[in-house]
Design an enzyme around this catalytic site. Structure first.
Site, PDB file in Angstrom:
ATOM      1  CG  HIS A 230      83.047  63.012   3.028  1.00  0.00           C
ATOM      2  ND1 HIS A 230      83.609  63.613   4.126  1.00  0.00           N
ATOM      3  CD2 HIS A 230      83.809  61.929   2.762  1.00  0.00           C
ATOM      4  CE1 HIS A 230      84.645  62.903   4.524  1.00  0.00           C
ATOM      5  NE2 HIS A 230      84.783  61.881   3.718  1.00  0.00           N
ATOM      6  CE1 TYR A 234      89.254  61.168   3.418  1.00  0.00           C
ATOM      7  CE2 TYR A 234      86.974  60.903   2.796  1.00  0.00           C
ATOM      8  CZ  TYR A 234      87.952  60.932   3.767  1.00  0.00           C
ATOM      9  OH  TYR A 234      87.624  60.726   5.070  1.00  0.00           O
ATOM     10  CG  HIS A 381      87.706  69.069  10.909  1.00  0.00           C
ATOM     11  ND1 HIS A 381      88.498  67.970  11.168  1.00  0.00           N
ATOM     12  CD2 HIS A 381      87.015  68.774   9.768  1.00  0.00           C
ATOM     13  CE1 HIS A 381      88.285  67.048  10.224  1.00  0.00           C
ATOM     14  NE2 HIS A 381      87.400  67.517   9.361  1.00  0.00           N
ATOM     15  CG  PHE A 382      87.377  73.457   6.977  1.00  0.00           C
ATOM     16  CD1 PHE A 382      88.053  74.553   6.478  1.00  0.00           C
ATOM     17  CD2 PHE A 382      86.032  73.583   7.300  1.00  0.00           C
ATOM     18  CE1 PHE A 382      87.406  75.768   6.318  1.00  0.00           C
ATOM     19  CE2 PHE A 382      85.372  74.792   7.146  1.00  0.00           C
ATOM     20  CZ  PHE A 382      86.071  75.892   6.652  1.00  0.00           C
ATOM     21  CG  HIS A 383      91.504  76.780   8.498  1.00  0.00           C
ATOM     22  ND1 HIS A 383      90.138  76.953   8.530  1.00  0.00           N
ATOM     23  CD2 HIS A 383      91.977  77.736   7.649  1.00  0.00           C
ATOM     24  CE1 HIS A 383      89.800  77.974   7.750  1.00  0.00           C
ATOM     25  NE2 HIS A 383      90.893  78.468   7.204  1.00  0.00           N
ATOM     26  NE  ARG A 444      80.982  76.348   9.103  1.00  0.00           N
ATOM     27  CZ  ARG A 444      81.030  75.384   8.166  1.00  0.00           C
ATOM     28  NH1 ARG A 444      80.405  74.230   8.338  1.00  0.00           N
ATOM     29  NH2 ARG A 444      81.716  75.570   7.061  1.00  0.00           N
ATOM     30  NE  ARG A 445      79.863  78.574   5.840  1.00  0.00           N
ATOM     31  CZ  ARG A 445      79.380  77.665   5.006  1.00  0.00           C
ATOM     32  NH1 ARG A 445      78.194  77.172   5.168  1.00  0.00           N
ATOM     33  NH2 ARG A 445      80.095  77.271   3.985  1.00  0.00           N
TER      34      ARG A 445
HETATM   35 FE1  HAS Z   1      86.404  66.495   7.688  1.00  0.00          FE
HETATM   36  C1  HAS Z   1      83.715  68.616   8.105  1.00  0.00           C
HETATM   37  C2  HAS Z   1      84.755  64.017   9.352  1.00  0.00           C
HETATM   38  C3  HAS Z   1      89.038  64.330   7.104  1.00  0.00           C
HETATM   39  C4  HAS Z   1      87.663  68.644   5.317  1.00  0.00           C
HETATM   40  N1  HAS Z   1      85.823  68.289   6.896  1.00  0.00           N
HETATM   41  C5  HAS Z   1      84.692  69.012   7.217  1.00  0.00           C
HETATM   42  C6  HAS Z   1      84.666  70.232   6.463  1.00  0.00           C
HETATM   43  C7  HAS Z   1      85.774  70.224   5.646  1.00  0.00           C
HETATM   44  C8  HAS Z   1      86.486  68.997   5.929  1.00  0.00           C
HETATM   45  C9  HAS Z   1      86.161  71.261   4.611  1.00  0.00           C
HETATM   46  O1  HAS Z   1      81.901  63.405  10.205  1.00  0.00           O
HETATM   47  C10 HAS Z   1      83.623  71.330   6.587  1.00  0.00           C
HETATM   48  C11 HAS Z   1      82.522  71.237   5.587  1.00  0.00           C
HETATM   49  C12 HAS Z   1      81.583  72.383   5.744  1.00  0.00           C
HETATM   50  O2  HAS Z   1      81.920  73.494   5.293  1.00  0.00           O
HETATM   51  O3  HAS Z   1      80.537  72.214   6.364  1.00  0.00           O
HETATM   52  N2  HAS Z   1      86.845  64.560   8.205  1.00  0.00           N
HETATM   53  C13 HAS Z   1      86.046  63.739   8.911  1.00  0.00           C
HETATM   54  C14 HAS Z   1      86.721  62.456   9.124  1.00  0.00           C
HETATM   55  C15 HAS Z   1      87.936  62.556   8.483  1.00  0.00           C
HETATM   56  C16 HAS Z   1      87.995  63.868   7.895  1.00  0.00           C
HETATM   57  C17 HAS Z   1      86.205  61.276   9.860  1.00  0.00           C
HETATM   58  N3  HAS Z   1      88.042  66.490   6.476  1.00  0.00           N
HETATM   59  C18 HAS Z   1      88.978  65.496   6.369  1.00  0.00           C
HETATM   60  C19 HAS Z   1      89.946  65.836   5.361  1.00  0.00           C
HETATM   61  C20 HAS Z   1      89.545  67.061   4.857  1.00  0.00           C
HETATM   62  C21 HAS Z   1      88.360  67.451   5.559  1.00  0.00           C
HETATM   63  C22 HAS Z   1      91.106  64.978   4.959  1.00  0.00           C
HETATM   64  C23 HAS Z   1      90.147  67.900   3.793  1.00  0.00           C
HETATM   65  C24 HAS Z   1      91.165  67.599   3.063  1.00  0.00           C
HETATM   66  N4  HAS Z   1      84.606  66.355   8.585  1.00  0.00           N
HETATM   67  C25 HAS Z   1      84.092  65.232   9.157  1.00  0.00           C
HETATM   68  C26 HAS Z   1      82.700  65.484   9.562  1.00  0.00           C
HETATM   69  C27 HAS Z   1      82.403  66.793   9.212  1.00  0.00           C
HETATM   70  C28 HAS Z   1      83.618  67.309   8.597  1.00  0.00           C
HETATM   71  C29 HAS Z   1      81.779  64.562  10.216  1.00  0.00           C
HETATM   72  C30 HAS Z   1      81.075  67.536   9.416  1.00  0.00           C
HETATM   73  C31 HAS Z   1      81.118  68.376  10.628  1.00  0.00           C
HETATM   74  C32 HAS Z   1      79.867  69.193  10.753  1.00  0.00           C
HETATM   75  O4  HAS Z   1      79.062  68.896  11.647  1.00  0.00           O
HETATM   76  O5  HAS Z   1      79.659  70.145   9.981  1.00  0.00           O
HETATM   77  C33 HAS Z   1      88.978  61.442   8.370  1.00  0.00           C
HETATM   78  O6  HAS Z   1      89.192  61.155   7.012  1.00  0.00           O
HETATM   79  C34 HAS Z   1      90.268  61.784   9.032  1.00  0.00           C
HETATM   80  C35 HAS Z   1      91.246  60.631   8.981  1.00  0.00           C
HETATM   81  C36 HAS Z   1      92.630  61.066   9.377  1.00  0.00           C
HETATM   82  C37 HAS Z   1      93.474  60.394  10.162  1.00  0.00           C
HETATM   83  C38 HAS Z   1      94.833  60.952  10.449  1.00  0.00           C
HETATM   84  C39 HAS Z   1      95.954  60.061   9.917  1.00  0.00           C
HETATM   85  C40 HAS Z   1      97.267  60.754  10.051  1.00  0.00           C
HETATM   86  C41 HAS Z   1      98.202  60.795   9.083  1.00  0.00           C
HETATM   87  C42 HAS Z   1      99.438  61.602   9.347  1.00  0.00           C
HETATM   88  C43 HAS Z   1     100.715  60.782   9.299  1.00  0.00           C
HETATM   89  C44 HAS Z   1     101.880  61.611   9.728  1.00  0.00           C
HETATM   90  C45 HAS Z   1     102.952  61.926   8.950  1.00  0.00           C
HETATM   91  C46 HAS Z   1     103.999  62.836   9.488  1.00  0.00           C
HETATM   92  C47 HAS Z   1     103.135  61.436   7.577  1.00  0.00           C
HETATM   93  C48 HAS Z   1      93.119  59.090  10.742  1.00  0.00           C
HETATM   94  C49 HAS Z   1      98.056  60.094   7.787  1.00  0.00           C
HETATM   95  C50 HAS Z   1     105.031  62.102  10.241  1.00  0.00           C
HETATM   96  C51 HAS Z   1     106.005  63.102  10.735  1.00  0.00           C
HETATM   97  C52 HAS Z   1     107.033  62.814  11.532  1.00  0.00           C
HETATM   98  C53 HAS Z   1     107.942  63.882  11.976  1.00  0.00           C
HETATM   99  C54 HAS Z   1     107.321  61.428  11.964  1.00  0.00           C
HETATM  100 CU    CU Z   2      82.880  64.791   5.319  1.00  0.00          CU
END
Ligand code: HAS
Ligand code: CU
Length: 554
Positions: A230, A234, A381-383, A444-445
């Protein structure tokens, strides 16, 4: 001293540029090779099985998928991040690395590890997917190679820590410049986080793969893996955040909205990135429910600094756009410099990350997770996260970084803008289809094109996966081609080469409270939280270790 004073203070030497450039070169090559597998998988979904024609080179879908995951998720990211952290440390602190030899040794260790990993991967002797869960078993060279990549990144980390400590000694009481601080923090988090896979590989997988023990314990191995797995996400994300917080506002013509909020978000990541790994193991039978709830709660906590980031970065961008004459509640968005490919890449990455983040919340919710776990939803999700928020941001960074390092101009910036939109469109099609398929129950997979149970209802979505995947492949080729043409282009006058964009903070960084610039209490807090959230379960699982699973192939 302000961050911008530092910027003019130090120009990277040719040697430093070349050293960083090597990291980026390896990263881009890994992305290219890993991405060649992408269309093979996505076309397979709609019944076009290209693996059949590639048999002498690739054994099957699973070997392709392993190459895709290892090269794109692990190698492209790690090499890019470590290279970029060299830059943020040197430029941020305005001084060369204190022990450049340490970093050199780190880089060569990583590269040796990569070659060692690549051989069994290509020979089909490490078809274990990027999570290398036992009882899937790989050749020992794969495990040892991965260990060397991680150890190499630690060694480069020591180089950054020593340089940072040297700067601290010479500048007592001064707030450390944000980009250097944040890069060092990410490497510190990485050091603690990777202890999980270090123990997994050294005590379980390596002895097993060389035949010292004949069976393994998949449950304990998974627990070790997700201790690292996990926070790994980050480790990928924070360098993109460094750019969003402290570089993108400058590129958009503005300033960092709040140095203090930015630092607080990074400290929260150090604190709660690690003790949340059980959210990947909600369905694992060996872990008591109570511990899963605790990790689910802590996952909501680590959601928070990303919300802070969305607020701070968008506030910085709105400020920048209004400096440029932008007006209205959302009308200012049009005034952002969308014609700069580095900016458009990062804005589009941020927009898709909002959806990736919402999906993350679904995943993290213990009860809803059972609906999506092990389905196509998860790669959906992860893409959006690693393959867009992170990768598209790194692409955006390289649109100024590679010209900066090579002393050239970016080749055809208009093409690069089109490249970023191509990625964006391809990813919307691809990831939306994957999310929907997951909700319909598609695993998946799995090579779904060959699966006998696929209902008619999935056909349209499977086709969308293929179309999205094809568009994404075109976007990767456009990116790599642009990089190639850039470094092959003529050298230009230094005044035409892009600078490292470093945004000033709206409030002087010296006004940031000292407790937001002190490592010790946060590190202690992180370790205590890890001991509380993982200690009892690790003790339990280690004391009940049962080495009874022999190795298998896919
Ligand atoms: Fe995730 C599974 C929960 C974030 C990557 N995640 C995965 C897997 C990957 C991955 C690779 O709780 C698969 C692993 C595998 O192969 O089995 N993930 C979360 C949560 C967050 C989260 C709560 N994940 C990420 C990030 C990743 C990533 C970041 C990669 C870099 N994830 C999970 C969970 C699983 C999971 C479970 C397991 C699922 C399962 O059952 O297998 C949080 O950190 C997300 C927080 C994000 C936000 C969004 C904030 C928005 C922002 C954008 C601002 C906009 C801008 C643009 C700057 C709250 C900061 C403005 C533009 C204008 C034009 C104005
Ligand atoms: Cu995670």
């Amino acid at each position: 001293m302000t961050v911008s004073d530092v910027k003019v203070g130090y120009e990277l030497t040719t040697k430093e540029k070349r050293f960083i450039g090597w990291h980026i070169l390896v990263a881009v090559l890994a992305l290219l090779i890993g991405s060649l597998m992408g269309p093979l998988q996505s076309f397979e979904f709609s019944g076009l099985n290209l693996y059949r024609y590639l048999e002498p080179i690739l054994q099957d879908y699973y070997q392709g998928l392993t190459l895709h995951g290892v090269l794109n998720a692990l190698v492209w990211t790690t090499f890019f991040i470590v290279g970029f952290t060299n830059l943020t440390t040197i430029k941020g602190l305005g001084r060369p690395l204190s022990h450049p030899l340490v970093n050199k040794i780190g880089f060569w260790t990583m590269l040796t590890g990569l070659v060692m990993t690549a051989v069994p991967l290509l020979l089909g002797e490490a078809t274990v997917l990027y999570t290398f869960y036992p009882p899937l078993e790989a050749s020992w060279a794969f495990y040892l190679g991965l260990t060397l990549v991680v150890v190499g990144s630690w060694i480069e980390g020591y180089g950054f820590f020593l340089t940072y400590r040297g700067w601290r000694k010479d500048n007592p009481g001064v707030r450390s410049p944000f980009i250097a601080f944040a890069g060092v923090l990410n490497m510190a988090m990485w050091q603690i986080a990777t202890l999980g896979i270090a123990v997994e590989i050294l005590t379980m997988l390596l002895p097993w793969s060389v035949g010292l023990i004949d069976a393994t314990d998949p449950e304990l191995a998974r627990t070790y893996f997700w201790f690292t797995g996990h926070p790994l996400v980050y480790f990928w994300l924070l360098p993109a955040y460094i750019s969003w917080y402290a570089m993108l506002p400058k590129q958009a013509g503005g300033k960092l909205f709040s140095d203090s909020l930015a630092r607080l978000a990074f400290w929260l990541f150090l604190l709660v990135s690690i003790p949340v790994g059980f959210h990947h193991q909600f369905v694992d039978p060996g872990i008591p429910e109570g511990w899963k709830w605790i990790h689910a709660g802590l996952t909501y906590a680590v959601f928070f600094p990303s919300m802070l980031t969305a607020f701070t970065v968008i506030a910085s961008l709105e400020h920048a756009a209004k400096q440029r004459g932008g007006k209205g509640l959302v009308g200012w968005i049009r005034a952002l410099p969308w014609s700069d490919p580095s900016v458009s890449a990062q804005l589009l990455a941020g927009i898709l990350f909002m959806f990736g983040g919402i999906g993350g919340l679904v995943n993290a919710s213990y009860n809803i997770n059972t609906v999506i776990h092990n389905t196509a939803w998860v790669p959906g999700h992860f893409h959006l996260t690693v393959a867009t928020a992170v990768t598209l941001s790194f692409i955006g960074i390289s649109y100024w970084l590679v010209p900066h390092l090579s002393g050239r101009k970016l080749w055809k910036p208009k093409w690069a803008v089109i490249q970023t939109w191509t990625w964006f469109v391809g990813m919307i099609i691809f990831s939306n289809a994957m999310h929907v398929l997951g909700l319909l129950g598609a695993p998946r997979r799995t090579p779904l094109g060959q699966a006998p149970y696929v209902p008619e209802e999935w056909a349209g979505h499977l086709l969308r996966v293929s179309i999205g995947g094809g568009i994404l492949f075109i976007a990767v080729i456009m990116y790599v081609w642009t990089m190639y043409k850039t470094v092959r282009g003529p050298k230009v006058d230094p005044s035409e080469v892009p600078e490292v964009p470093i945004a000033e903070s709206m409030r002087h960084p010296q006004l940031t409270p000292a407790w937001l610039d002190t490592f010790k209490p946060w590190l202690i807090g992180a370790i205590v939280l890890i001991l509380v959230a993982y200690g009892p379960q690790l003790f339990e699982q280690i004391s009940n270790i049962s080495l009874n699973s022999p190795g298998i192939g896919p």
